[in-house]
Design an enzyme around this catalytic site. Sequence first.
Site, PDB file in Angstrom:
ATOM      1  N   CYS A   7     -37.721  47.734  31.096  1.00 51.45           N
ATOM      2  CA  CYS A   7     -38.037  49.168  31.118  1.00 51.45           C
ATOM      3  C   CYS A   7     -36.993  49.924  31.943  1.00 51.45           C
ATOM      4  CB  CYS A   7     -39.442  49.410  31.662  1.00 51.45           C
ATOM      5  SG  CYS A   7     -40.750  49.057  30.461  1.00 51.45           S
ATOM      6  N   ASP A  30     -27.172  39.720  26.319  1.00 50.55           N
ATOM      7  CA  ASP A  30     -27.832  38.974  27.381  1.00 50.55           C
ATOM      8  C   ASP A  30     -26.854  38.781  28.543  1.00 50.55           C
ATOM      9  OD1 ASP A  30     -30.524  36.894  27.392  1.00 50.55           O
ATOM     10  OD2 ASP A  30     -28.965  36.546  28.900  1.00 50.55           O
ATOM     11  N   ASN A  87     -39.773  34.091  22.996  1.00 45.67           N
ATOM     12  CA  ASN A  87     -40.614  33.259  23.846  1.00 45.67           C
ATOM     13  C   ASN A  87     -41.907  33.986  24.195  1.00 45.67           C
ATOM     14  OD1 ASN A  87     -38.876  30.969  24.131  1.00 45.67           O
ATOM     15  ND2 ASN A  87     -37.575  32.190  25.482  1.00 45.67           N
ATOM     16  N   HIS A  98     -41.576  41.525  29.073  1.00 41.70           N
ATOM     17  CA  HIS A  98     -41.453  42.668  28.152  1.00 41.70           C
ATOM     18  C   HIS A  98     -40.908  42.008  26.894  1.00 41.70           C
ATOM     19  CE1 HIS A  98     -40.041  47.075  27.379  1.00 41.70           C
ATOM     20  NE2 HIS A  98     -39.779  46.381  26.279  1.00 41.70           N
ATOM     21  N   HIS A 100     -39.165  40.415  23.851  1.00 42.34           N
ATOM     22  CA  HIS A 100     -37.760  40.515  23.459  1.00 42.34           C
ATOM     23  C   HIS A 100     -37.446  39.417  22.455  1.00 42.34           C
ATOM     24  CE1 HIS A 100     -38.165  38.132  27.153  1.00 42.34           C
ATOM     25  NE2 HIS A 100     -37.221  37.357  26.671  1.00 42.34           N
ATOM     26  N   HIS A 102     -34.384  37.152  21.029  1.00 46.08           N
ATOM     27  CA  HIS A 102     -33.018  36.685  21.259  1.00 46.08           C
ATOM     28  C   HIS A 102     -32.336  36.510  19.901  1.00 46.08           C
ATOM     29  CE1 HIS A 102     -33.745  35.102  25.489  1.00 46.08           C
ATOM     30  NE2 HIS A 102     -34.994  35.134  25.049  1.00 46.08           N
TER      31      HIS A 102
HETATM   32  P1  5GP Z   1     -36.798  34.764  28.303  1.00 47.69           P
HETATM   33  O1  5GP Z   1     -36.593  33.450  28.986  1.00 47.69           O
HETATM   34  O2  5GP Z   1     -37.790  35.642  29.030  1.00 47.69           O
HETATM   35  O3  5GP Z   1     -37.098  34.630  26.840  1.00 47.69           O
HETATM   36  O4  5GP Z   1     -35.399  35.485  28.326  1.00 47.69           O
HETATM   37  C1  5GP Z   1     -35.041  36.473  29.228  1.00 47.69           C
HETATM   38  C2  5GP Z   1     -33.559  36.739  29.026  1.00 47.69           C
HETATM   39  O5  5GP Z   1     -33.222  37.946  29.680  1.00 47.69           O
HETATM   40  C3  5GP Z   1     -32.667  35.639  29.610  1.00 47.69           C
HETATM   41  O6  5GP Z   1     -31.841  35.095  28.570  1.00 47.69           O
HETATM   42  C4  5GP Z   1     -31.864  36.368  30.687  1.00 47.69           C
HETATM   43  O7  5GP Z   1     -30.527  35.913  30.766  1.00 47.69           O
HETATM   44  C5  5GP Z   1     -31.955  37.827  30.251  1.00 47.69           C
HETATM   45  N1  5GP Z   1     -31.903  38.790  31.334  1.00 47.69           N
HETATM   46  C6  5GP Z   1     -32.648  38.776  32.463  1.00 47.69           C
HETATM   47  N2  5GP Z   1     -32.358  39.828  33.239  1.00 47.69           N
HETATM   48  C7  5GP Z   1     -31.406  40.547  32.572  1.00 47.69           C
HETATM   49  C8  5GP Z   1     -30.699  41.749  32.864  1.00 47.69           C
HETATM   50  O8  5GP Z   1     -30.885  42.403  33.901  1.00 47.69           O
HETATM   51  N3  5GP Z   1     -29.793  42.180  31.943  1.00 47.69           N
HETATM   52  C9  5GP Z   1     -29.553  41.495  30.783  1.00 47.69           C
HETATM   53  N4  5GP Z   1     -28.652  42.005  29.959  1.00 47.69           N
HETATM   54  N5  5GP Z   1     -30.206  40.350  30.473  1.00 47.69           N
HETATM   55  C10 5GP Z   1     -31.111  39.889  31.353  1.00 47.69           C
HETATM   56 ZN    ZN Z   2     -41.094  46.822  30.172  1.00 49.52          ZN
END
Ligand code: 5GP
Ligand code: ZN
Length: 115
Positions: A7, A30, A87, A98, A100, A102
């Site tokens: 957010c 990412d 995920n 939040h 997302h 990939h």
């Molecule tokens: P999850 O494990 O929740 O599916 O993936 C979260 C993803 O968000 C990870 O691949 C991580 O590298 C990415 N991520 C976390 N914080 C940030 C951020 O501040 N900026 C960006 N661009 N990616 C982020």
């Molecule tokens: Zn959010």
Amino acid sequence: MEDCIFCKIIKGEIPANKVYEDEEVLAFHDINPAAPIHILVIPKKHISMLTDLKEEDERLIGKIYTTINKIAEKEGFKEAGYRVIANCGKDSGQEVMHIHFHILGGKVLGDKIVG
Ligand code: 5GP
Ligand code: ZN
């Protein structure tokens, strides 16, 4: 959502390398790429987990997938292909609460979905 990192990216409070934005959807690279192409696609509406999705969100989630098509076309990896992963919850290792999606690509990803 106040303490949500994505957010904050939507509000411009944290910088991100954006690849697509409209009134409902944002996509950005990412910060810790797991493949040569690693883009995150998020709805601007804060939804913590896929298990929180409601019927009213069905159009939005469909739009995310057509947006992924546009991104693949614009970024030049539509022909080569890619993988989309979302995920949900503890066992998946979801870190950011939040939802997302990939987009992973830029190389042959191998035949394993589960790492
Ligand atoms: P999850 O494990 O929740 O599916 O993936 C979260 C993803 O968000 C990870 O691949 C991580 O590298 C990415 N991520 C976390 N914080 C940030 C951020 O501040 N900026 C960006 N661009 N990616 C982020
Ligand atoms: Zn959010």
